[in-house]
Design a protein around this motif. Sequence first.
Motif, short mmCIF file in Angstrom:
data_model
loop_
_atom_site.label_atom_id
_atom_site.label_comp_id
_atom_site.label_asym_id
_atom_site.label_seq_id
_atom_site.Cartn_x
_atom_site.Cartn_y
_atom_site.Cartn_z
N MET A 115 6.44 2.32 1.08
CA MET A 115 5.21 2.00 0.38
C MET A 115 5.11 0.50 0.09
N ILE A 160 2.21 -1.79 1.79
CA ILE A 160 1.23 -2.51 0.96
C ILE A 160 1.26 -4.00 1.29
N ALA A 179 -0.35 4.73 -3.51
CA ALA A 179 -1.09 3.56 -3.02
C ALA A 179 -2.47 4.01 -2.55
#
Length: 339
Positions: free
Chosen positions: A250, A254, A286
């Motif tokens: 993640m 991102i 997210a």
Amino acid sequence: MIMDAMEDDILDLKDDQNHNYCASISGRTLTTSSEGTDATTAQLPVSLSVQGEKPGCRRGTLSDSKGMTKCTDSDLDCASSKVRETDNMTPPSTVDGKRTIDSPSKFLLNAMAVEDYRKNHWPNLEKAIDRLLLYNPTDHISVSYAQIYSYVYRCVCQQHSELLYNDLIMKITTHLQQVSIHLEASPPGNVIENFNDALTQYTASLQCIVPVFMYLNKFYIESKLNSDLRKDLMKLFADQVAEKHVNTLMSLLIKAHSMPFQVQPSTMASVVKGLYSLQPEWAKLAPALFSGFIPQINPPAEESLLSDYAAYDKKLQMELSMNGFPRGDQSLKRASDDS
């Protein structure tokens, strides 16, 4: 009369003063009473002694004064004794007319069947699974799918479905643990690419593994476990690989999403969609990232937030322009009616 019709060399009759006849037939004695006797004489038992029969067991009937026949108590005892003897003579291998196998023989048969599974069936299946787990669409793998299906069919027919399912799960779990170790040792810049390669290869392998285990899936996993083989195997990947690296993925995704083309868009889309298919709840970690690749992740638009949406789009266009993505030639754009 009937007595007169019998041959003298076979039947020898003796009459007493009460007209009771005693006949001897080849070692058998028959006692009866003639018609016309009183009630007391009529109730004399008819006794037939057969050689080899238990003593005290008499067969015959009693006739009352009306000519009705009755069975004596000794006859019923003899019949019940004979039934008990017949039951005791039933071999232990038959129950209710069906042949059964005693416990030691049945245990030995099951042990031999399991040994045959361990020596012949599972080793061949294990080799085929190893090849299929390393499946690459561009490579040629010499695997006989008909032979694999035949082994699976035999295992299910021999009632080794549970054993085969557990071995299959254990085999793939061991493979996925090795994949997880490889990802953990990868440099941060290669984690996304390596995860995408592992997920793509594993998904391609399942397209070969699930069909050849179709018989196991239909007659054991679906009927007894109320599940699906592909669903169980994808859950294994989620538990053994994705969940252990989801936080690292993640943060890297991102960061890559904020810097266009740092990671190939196709790779970004494949990883994000793959994570969402494994566990939709991960989209909450997210939302902005997942909404860029999966529709309807964000809540429905509201009319009161239209100005915020326009400001966000304007900000995005400015960021793209600053990063070397010009809007192009605007001279051919049709002028608005307000100008």
